[in-house]
Design a protein around this motif. Structure first.
Motif, short mmCIF file in Angstrom:
data_model
loop_
_atom_site.label_atom_id
_atom_site.label_comp_id
_atom_site.label_asym_id
_atom_site.label_seq_id
_atom_site.Cartn_x
_atom_site.Cartn_y
_atom_site.Cartn_z
N HIS A 33 -34.18 9.06 -51.48
CA HIS A 33 -35.06 8.06 -52.08
C HIS A 33 -35.03 6.74 -51.34
O HIS A 33 -35.43 5.71 -51.90
CB HIS A 33 -34.68 7.86 -53.55
N GLY A 34 -34.56 6.75 -50.10
CA GLY A 34 -34.57 5.54 -49.28
C GLY A 34 -33.44 4.59 -49.58
O GLY A 34 -33.48 3.43 -49.17
N GLY A 35 -32.43 5.07 -50.28
CA GLY A 35 -31.29 4.22 -50.59
C GLY A 35 -30.22 4.30 -49.53
O GLY A 35 -30.28 5.13 -48.62
N THR A 36 -29.26 3.42 -49.64
CA THR A 36 -28.13 3.40 -48.72
C THR A 36 -26.85 3.28 -49.54
O THR A 36 -26.88 2.84 -50.69
CB THR A 36 -28.21 2.20 -47.77
N SER A 37 -25.75 3.69 -48.95
CA SER A 37 -24.46 3.55 -49.61
C SER A 37 -23.43 3.14 -48.58
O SER A 37 -23.52 3.51 -47.40
CB SER A 37 -24.04 4.86 -50.28
N VAL A 51 -17.96 0.60 -54.00
CA VAL A 51 -19.09 1.22 -53.30
C VAL A 51 -20.29 0.31 -53.52
O VAL A 51 -20.52 -0.19 -54.61
CB VAL A 51 -19.39 2.63 -53.85
N GLU A 52 -21.04 0.11 -52.45
CA GLU A 52 -22.24 -0.73 -52.52
C GLU A 52 -23.46 0.13 -52.23
O GLU A 52 -23.49 0.86 -51.24
CB GLU A 52 -22.11 -1.83 -51.48
N LEU A 53 -24.46 0.05 -53.09
CA LEU A 53 -25.72 0.74 -52.89
C LEU A 53 -26.76 -0.29 -52.47
O LEU A 53 -26.73 -1.42 -52.94
CB LEU A 53 -26.16 1.45 -54.17
N GLY A 54 -27.68 0.11 -51.63
CA GLY A 54 -28.71 -0.82 -51.17
C GLY A 54 -29.99 -0.08 -50.84
O GLY A 54 -30.22 1.04 -51.30
N GLY A 55 -30.83 -0.68 -50.00
CA GLY A 55 -32.10 -0.07 -49.64
C GLY A 55 -32.93 0.20 -50.86
O GLY A 55 -33.15 -0.68 -51.69
N GLY A 56 -33.40 1.43 -51.01
CA GLY A 56 -34.24 1.81 -52.14
C GLY A 56 -33.54 1.73 -53.48
O GLY A 56 -34.18 1.76 -54.52
N CYS A 57 -32.20 1.61 -53.49
CA CYS A 57 -31.47 1.49 -54.76
C CYS A 57 -31.65 0.11 -55.38
O CYS A 57 -31.50 -0.05 -56.58
CB CYS A 57 -29.97 1.75 -54.54
N SER A 58 -31.95 -0.88 -54.54
CA SER A 58 -32.13 -2.25 -55.03
C SER A 58 -33.30 -2.30 -55.99
O SER A 58 -34.44 -2.00 -55.63
CB SER A 58 -32.38 -3.21 -53.88
N GLY A 59 -33.04 -2.65 -57.23
CA GLY A 59 -34.09 -2.76 -58.22
C GLY A 59 -34.57 -1.43 -58.78
O GLY A 59 -35.49 -1.40 -59.59
N GLY A 104 -22.08 7.13 -39.48
CA GLY A 104 -23.23 7.15 -38.58
C GLY A 104 -24.55 7.26 -39.31
O GLY A 104 -25.57 7.57 -38.70
N VAL A 105 -24.58 6.99 -40.60
CA VAL A 105 -25.82 7.06 -41.37
C VAL A 105 -26.57 5.74 -41.21
O VAL A 105 -26.00 4.67 -41.39
CB VAL A 105 -25.52 7.31 -42.87
N ASP A 106 -27.84 5.82 -40.84
CA ASP A 106 -28.65 4.63 -40.68
C ASP A 106 -28.79 3.95 -42.02
O ASP A 106 -29.26 4.53 -42.98
CB ASP A 106 -30.03 5.03 -40.13
N ARG A 107 -28.33 2.68 -42.11
CA ARG A 107 -28.36 1.98 -43.38
C ARG A 107 -29.45 0.92 -43.44
O ARG A 107 -29.46 0.11 -44.35
CB ARG A 107 -27.01 1.32 -43.65
N THR A 108 -30.37 0.90 -42.49
CA THR A 108 -31.47 -0.04 -42.60
C THR A 108 -32.43 0.48 -43.65
O THR A 108 -32.39 1.64 -44.03
CB THR A 108 -32.17 -0.24 -41.25
N GLU A 109 -33.31 -0.36 -44.15
CA GLU A 109 -34.19 -0.04 -45.27
C GLU A 109 -34.78 1.36 -45.17
O GLU A 109 -35.51 1.67 -44.25
CB GLU A 109 -35.33 -1.06 -45.32
N GLY A 110 -34.42 2.20 -46.11
CA GLY A 110 -34.97 3.55 -46.20
C GLY A 110 -34.57 4.46 -45.06
O GLY A 110 -35.12 5.53 -44.89
N GLY A 111 -33.62 4.03 -44.22
CA GLY A 111 -33.19 4.86 -43.10
C GLY A 111 -34.21 4.94 -41.99
O GLY A 111 -34.15 5.79 -41.13
N ARG A 112 -35.19 4.02 -42.01
CA ARG A 112 -36.25 4.10 -41.02
C ARG A 112 -36.10 3.07 -39.92
O ARG A 112 -36.93 2.99 -39.04
CB ARG A 112 -37.60 3.89 -41.72
N GLY A 113 -35.10 2.25 -39.97
CA GLY A 113 -34.94 1.18 -38.98
C GLY A 113 -35.86 0.03 -39.31
O GLY A 113 -36.67 0.10 -40.23
#
Length: 125
Positions: A33-37, A51-59, A104-113
């Motif tokens: 869902h485009g989130g990051t951890s 643990v911090e969630l971000g990206g698509g998890c925000s809001g 090595g998981v891309d943590r930029t918004e939605g994993g798209r850079g």
């Protein structure tokens, strides 16, 4: 729990790495869902995990459910005593300032850079 699994307290991998591996394996919905951890803290001496969630998890409306599931599952680990899952409000960041996690998981918004890296612009040949 099976020997050699991330939940195995006798594993030679550091606790933070085992939790990162577990998040990728057991919580793929975050990335789907485009989130990051990111594991911000994993102290095997005190049993404290952050643990911090971000990206698509925000809001996201279901981030509380995801947070609760992460907390409940990690508290089953023998060396984990306290779990905090932080989720920023939409548009807020909690300080994820690196492009990759330790797995090595891309943590930029939605994993798209970011937009600039995927669109070099008119000066690019």
């Amino acid at each position: 729990m099976t020997i050699g699994s991330p939940e195995d307290p006798d594993s030679e991998e550091p606790l933070a790495e085992r939790i990162e591996t577990w998040l990728v394996q057991q919580m793929p919905i975050i990335q789907m869902h485009g989130g990051t951890s990111s594991v911000r803290k994993a102290d095997p001496e005190t049993g404290e995990v952050v643990v911090e969630l971000g990206g698509g998890c925000s809001g996201c409306d279901v981030s509380e459910v995801t947070s609760g599931n992460i907390e409940a599952d990690l508290l089953k680990w023998p060396e984990v005593e306290d779990v905090t899952v932080r989720v920023p409000e939409s548009g807020e960041t909690l300080g994820v300032d690196q492009a990759e996690s330790i797995m090595g998981v891309d943590r930029t918004e939605g994993g798209r850079g970011d937009w600039g890296s995927s669109n070099p612009g008119k000066d690019h040949l």
